[in-house]
Each structure stands twice: as C-alpha cells, then as structure tokens.
Design a protein around this motif. Sequence first.
Motif, PDB file in Angstrom:
ATOM      1  N   VAL A 149       0.818  -1.076   0.028  1.00 48.48           N
ATOM      2  CA  VAL A 149      -0.021  -0.074   0.068  1.00 48.48           C
ATOM      3  C   VAL A 149       0.961   1.360  -0.094  1.00 48.48           C
ATOM      4  O   VAL A 149       2.118   1.069   0.289  1.00 48.48           O
ATOM      5  CB  VAL A 149      -0.939   0.082   1.033  1.00 48.48           C
ATOM      6  CG1 VAL A 149      -2.270  -1.166   1.034  1.00 48.48           C
ATOM      7  CG2 VAL A 149       0.038  -0.143   2.459  1.00 48.48           C
ATOM      8  N   GLY A 150       0.335   2.406  -0.159  1.00 45.57           N
ATOM      9  CA  GLY A 150       1.158   3.585  -0.649  1.00 45.57           C
ATOM     10  C   GLY A 150       0.202   4.966  -0.276  1.00 45.57           C
ATOM     11  O   GLY A 150      -0.746   4.690  -0.148  1.00 45.57           O
ATOM     12  N   VAL A 151       0.876   5.972  -0.236  1.00 48.86           N
ATOM     13  CA  VAL A 151       0.073   7.276  -0.354  1.00 48.86           C
ATOM     14  C   VAL A 151       0.519   8.064  -1.690  1.00 48.86           C
ATOM     15  O   VAL A 151       1.492   7.868  -2.124  1.00 48.86           O
ATOM     16  CB  VAL A 151       0.599   8.218   0.718  1.00 48.86           C
ATOM     17  CG1 VAL A 151       0.032   7.709   2.163  1.00 48.86           C
ATOM     18  CG2 VAL A 151       1.999   8.535   0.831  1.00 48.86           C
ATOM     19  N   THR A 152      -0.443   8.476  -2.394  1.00 44.65           N
ATOM     20  CA  THR A 152      -0.380   9.341  -3.711  1.00 44.65           C
ATOM     21  C   THR A 152      -0.420  10.785  -3.536  1.00 44.65           C
ATOM     22  O   THR A 152      -0.727  11.159  -4.466  1.00 44.65           O
ATOM     23  CB  THR A 152      -1.369   8.600  -4.535  1.00 44.65           C
ATOM     24  OG1 THR A 152      -2.805   8.730  -4.046  1.00 44.65           O
ATOM     25  CG2 THR A 152      -0.906   7.266  -4.788  1.00 44.65           C
ATOM     26  N   SER A 153      -0.574  11.469  -2.324  1.00 43.33           N
ATOM     27  CA  SER A 153      -0.692  12.505  -2.186  1.00 43.33           C
ATOM     28  C   SER A 153       0.488  13.089  -1.340  1.00 43.33           C
ATOM     29  O   SER A 153       0.728  12.631  -0.259  1.00 43.33           O
ATOM     30  CB  SER A 153      -2.119  13.133  -1.666  1.00 43.33           C
ATOM     31  OG  SER A 153      -3.029  13.004  -2.621  1.00 43.33           O
TER      32      SER A 153
END
Length: 133
Positions: A14-18
């Motif tokens: 999973v990741g963050v995109t902002s």
Amino acid sequence: RTRFLLLSEVGFTVGVTSDSSTWAGGILVFSYVVTNTGHYNSGTGKFLAPRDGLYVFFVVAVTQSSKHIRLDIVHDGGSKVRTESHPSDHYQTGTNLAVLKLDKGDYVWVKRADGQGYHTDHVPYTTFSGFLL
C-alpha cells in the motif's frame, strides 16, 4: 488443493499518492492499495494477522523537500524498527524491514516517531508492505 492456496495468501503493498509537507499525525494511513489480500485496512492503516505465523514488513519513507521524518513499524503498540529520511538533501529515502512473530489477531502499522511530511506521486514512493512467510 486450490482452496489451500487461496487460504495461505496473506500479503499487501500500500502507499500514499498525495504529498504532505505538514503531516505530523500518529498512524500513517496508506490509502492507495497496490495489492491487499484483505488483511490491511486502508481506512485505519492497520494490518490484522489472520493467523499465527512469521511475517515480513517493509516500509519506505521519502521525505518532503528538505524536511525529515522518522517512521516506526509497530506491533500491537510497541515500536520494532525505525526508518529515517534525513533533511540533508531534497527527497531523501529511508527504509527498514522487520520479521515479526505474530499471533492471530495481532496488529501491525506504521507510525510517525518524529518529523513531518512525506513525498510521493500518483505512483507511490512512500509505501508499506507485508506478507506471511
């Protein structure tokens, strides 16, 4: 035989995109799901162990601009390993990996230990992964 294989699949990335130059929260919630067999909660940021076993977790943190951030991999409230992205240059990367023995029902997550902000893009740089060995 197929049923056994499906039951044994436990893993996520999973990741963050902002980007955030000011994030200074507790648990880092990775809402962008690359892969999730259903045990990582992208609303709470926590992984729930579906059964006893040996698990591997990996975190990547890219610091925002010239800031620093330290993130911990946490098992049921106790920090196990820490990563640091240092402010010595723009967009430094910190990583760490933990092999943890979990019991069914244990939780693992990533929390901020110090600093603020993180860097990412629409394809995430800042990520959290885990799987059952």
